[in-house]
Design an enzyme around this catalytic site. Structure first.
Site: not given
Length: 195
Positions: A120-121
């Site tokens: 994800c991030h």
């Protein structure tokens, strides 16, 4: 199976599933996992953000998740004792990447060619550490510009898939946990028997 020692770099408002699931699953198969947060000690809590929900707004909404108890102290880390690194997503990567010690730790794993799993991030930290040059990877789609600017190649995969390039395994979001963790276990040399 040889048990590995795995480091997780986390912070407040890390994505709930992306810390909880790998933390528990990797221990379940016999590895030890140390979750650390800059400026915090073992036994202290971090808040998680959960239910990144798509409710018709231009981006996802965020709800409070579980509190997570850290089990290791950032300031006391002996980096060379770890075999692999996990970087969960959520909001934590955006600001922990501003700490030079976090960047330094991340680079140690990359330079030693040890397995790194980012989701994800989490890719924001790898981009900030300048570790994506010529790497094929994926992440949350909003991180694609940072991945590409950092010299990586963003691969657009379904939300439940992972991308492996050498020592790096990446995924767009927690829906990819089964694939992402399976690929990470391969990099760790962990065999899980299917009956």
């Amino acid at each position: 199976m040889t048990a590995k020692k795995i480091l997780m770099l986390v912070g407040d408002y890390v994505e709930d599933y992306e810390i909880m699931v790998p933390f528990q699953a990797l221990q379940m198969v016999g590895h030890s996992v140390d979750a650390v947060c800059p400026d915090k000690k073992a036994g202290e809590k971090i808040r998680t953000a959960a239910v990144h929900d798509f409710e018709g707004d231009q981006t996802y909404s965020e709800k409070p998740g579980h509190n997570f108890i850290l089990n290791a102290t950032f300031a006391e880390l002996e980096i060379q004792t770890y075999d692999a690194l996990v970087i969960p997503g959520g909001r934590a990567p955006e600001y922990i990447r501003c700490k030079s010690k976090v960047i330094e730790i991340t680079r140690v794993f990359a330079q030693a060619d040890k397995p790194i799993a980012a989701i994800c991030h989490g890719l924001q930290l790898l981009a900030a550490a300048d570790l994506l040059q010529n790497k094929k990877c994926t992440g949350y789609p909003a991180c694609a510009p940072e991945i590409n600017i950092a010299g990586g190649t963003y691969i657009d995969v379904p939300v439940d898939q992972a991308v492996v390039d050498g020592n790096l395994v990446t995924a767009p979001a927690w829906s990819a946990h089964p694939q992402w963790l399976a690929e990470f276990l391969k990099l760790l040399g962990t065999r899980v028997e299917h009956h």
